[in-house]
Enzyme design. Structure first.
Site, PDB file in Angstrom:
ATOM      1  N   GLU A  65       0.814  -1.226   0.000  1.00  0.00           N
ATOM      2  CA  GLU A  65       0.000   0.000   0.000  1.00  0.00           C
ATOM      3  C   GLU A  65       0.842   1.269   0.000  1.00  0.00           C
ATOM      4  O   GLU A  65       1.700   1.470   0.860  1.00  0.00           O
ATOM      5  CB  GLU A  65      -0.938   0.007   1.221  1.00  0.00           C
ATOM      6  CG  GLU A  65      -1.858   1.219   1.255  1.00  0.00           C
ATOM      7  CD  GLU A  65      -2.990   1.087   2.254  1.00  0.00           C
ATOM      8  OE1 GLU A  65      -3.704   2.092   2.460  1.00  0.00           O
ATOM      9  OE2 GLU A  65      -3.170  -0.005   2.821  1.00  0.00           O
ATOM     10  N   LYS A  96      -8.536  -1.364   1.105  1.00  0.00           N
ATOM     11  CA  LYS A  96      -9.565  -1.719   2.080  1.00  0.00           C
ATOM     12  C   LYS A  96     -10.432  -2.795   1.464  1.00  0.00           C
ATOM     13  O   LYS A  96     -10.981  -2.604   0.382  1.00  0.00           O
ATOM     14  CB  LYS A  96     -10.414  -0.485   2.436  1.00  0.00           C
ATOM     15  CG  LYS A  96     -10.831  -0.450   3.869  1.00  0.00           C
ATOM     16  CD  LYS A  96      -9.641  -0.188   4.736  1.00  0.00           C
ATOM     17  CE  LYS A  96     -10.045  -0.169   6.201  1.00  0.00           C
ATOM     18  NZ  LYS A  96      -9.014  -0.757   7.021  1.00  0.00           N
TER      19      LYS A  96
END
Length: 429
Positions: free
Chosen positions: A233, A249
């Site tokens: 990420e 997410k």
């Protein structure tokens, strides 16, 4: 936008407890026999440079030292030839074979919460780790010879969790109650585990950094500690005045059924979009008006044995945006806090039994006109006696407590297997 201190003040850092090491220092004394010949493997460092990097200077800071870690980092870098006071302009400087190349930058989750004005009272499970580390690197004129030292036997003991499955599930229930009261919309809960070890932890950390999908794979070391990162990420990337963040997410097993379930889950999509909106707001604070866009929304990509949903948010940096303001606006990352960010951080501090240590912070590379920091998910840390891991997930009103506990276990399973030297399911395919 500038929050910088004067260079002269930065050179008088004793009141902040800053440790500045101008000599070559490539790794922890307990782990590296020949400090000048350790291979530098900092996440996001230029691949062509990793074999010839040598340390020029180091800043290490703990929360107890006081001061503003973002401002300290910016000024320390400027004092050592890396001015990052205006990231809105394309880089004009470049390094040569003898000049400064760039720097590793690490900021803990606690330091990020401090920047956000949130409480940080949970005890840290690995207190020897600093909350801010900046390491400036130059180029060694010739590639250093490999360190000659015998391999030590590696043993990793059983993992001890900082909370039980029941305690984790109860915390999920408390977050859902807070959502029902309107205190928060979403809160990310993270669990911690530790295991004793013997031997050299650096090979295990390097295995972790090599996991498939680790966009920010690598290792950062200090005196008696090490951080291994396999993060996919992007917390914040800045290139030629363009700001990019890629929040992740939503997680499912890396099977055809798991992918289909993730793509059709209303709960996961709602959780994801909430964080994308939070990241849009974070970038808007430091961007030129009207430039924030979402390039990709809820794109499913693979990390090791998991599918994860990722979006890309982009903006043009505001004129005069410096590193300190960039860190203050983006740390800690919204995907590991929740919304609203400060309210979620307050709840996290009250519910999680220990601090997040090296996880859920920032780690990567900075250079003239460029910042590339990963969010330290899928991250482990070693102190002198134990390895530490963290994993969790975002909690919304639709969260099922047992399912959230299982998701955290799924995220940490490949990390623990890799650290122990066991193959993951991905390796066995």
């Amino acid at each position: 936008m500038s929050r910088r201190k004067s260079t002269e003040r930065m050179r008088k850092v004793e009141p902040y407890g800053v440790e500045t090491l101008p000599q070559v220092y490539a790794g922890p004394a307990a782990y590296v026999a020949d400090r000048s010949s350790a291979f530098v493997d900092v996440p996001a460092a230029p691949a062509a440079c990793r074999g010839v990097l040598t340390e020029r200077a180091r800043l290490q800071w703990h929360l107890r030292d006081g001061g503003d870690p973002a401002a300290l980092a910016e000024e320390f870098l400027a004092a050592h030839g890396l001015a990052l006071h205006d990231l809105s302009r394309p880089a004009t400087a470049h390094h040569d074979a003898t000049g400064v190349c760039g720097a590793a930058l690490y900021l803990s989750a606690a330091a990020g919460a401090h920047l956000a004005g949130a409480p940080t009272t949970a005890p840290e499970p690995a207190p020897t780790l600093p909350d801010l580390t900046v390491v400036v690197y130059g180029h060694h004129p010739t590639p250093p010879a490999p360190a000659g030292r015998p391999a030590s036997a590696w043993w990793l003991g059983a993992w001890t969790e900082s909370w039980t499955r029941r305690q984790h599930a109860d915390a999920v229930t408390k977050v859902r109650a807070a959502i029902g009261r309107g205190d928060v919309y979403q809160t990310n809960l993270v669990g911690h585990a530790a295991a004793r070890y013997t031997g050299d932890p650096l090979p295990a950390m390097r295995r972790l950094g090599a996991l498939p999908g680790a966009r920010y794979g690598g290792v950062l070391t200090g005196d008696g500690w090490a951080i291994g990162c396999a993060s996919p990420e992007t917390l914040i990337e800045v290139t030629d005045g363009q700001l990019i963040t890629r929040p992740i997410k939503g997680t499912r097993p890396a099977t055809a059924a798991g992918r289909a379930e993730l793509l059709t889950s209303a709960k996961e999509r709602a959780e994801h979009v909430m964080i994308v909106d939070l990241e849009r707001n974070d970038l808007a604070r430091i961007a030129r008006t009207g430039t924030v866009t979402v390039d990709e929304l809820f794109t499913v990509r693979r990390w090791c044995d998991l599918w994860q949903a990722e979006s890309t948010v982009r903006a043009a940096a505001a004129d005069g945006l410096g590193l300190a303001d960039l860190l203050s606006a983006t740390c800690p990352g919204g995907s590991v806090t929740g919304a609203p960010k400060r309210a979620a951080l307050t709840q996290i501090n009250a519910l999680e039994p220990v601090g997040r240590g090296a996880s859920m912070g920032a780690l990567g590379w900075v250079a003239p006109g460029r910042v590339d920091l990963g969010l330290t998910i899928r991250t482990a840390a070693a102190d002198g006696h134990r390895l530490h891991t963290w994993a969790g997930g975002g909690i919304t009103w639709d969260s099922d407590p047992a399912a959230e506990v299982d998701e955290a276990a799924a995220k940490t399973a490949p990390i623990r297997a890799t650290l122990a030297g066991r193959p993951t399911r991905h390796d066995q395919r």
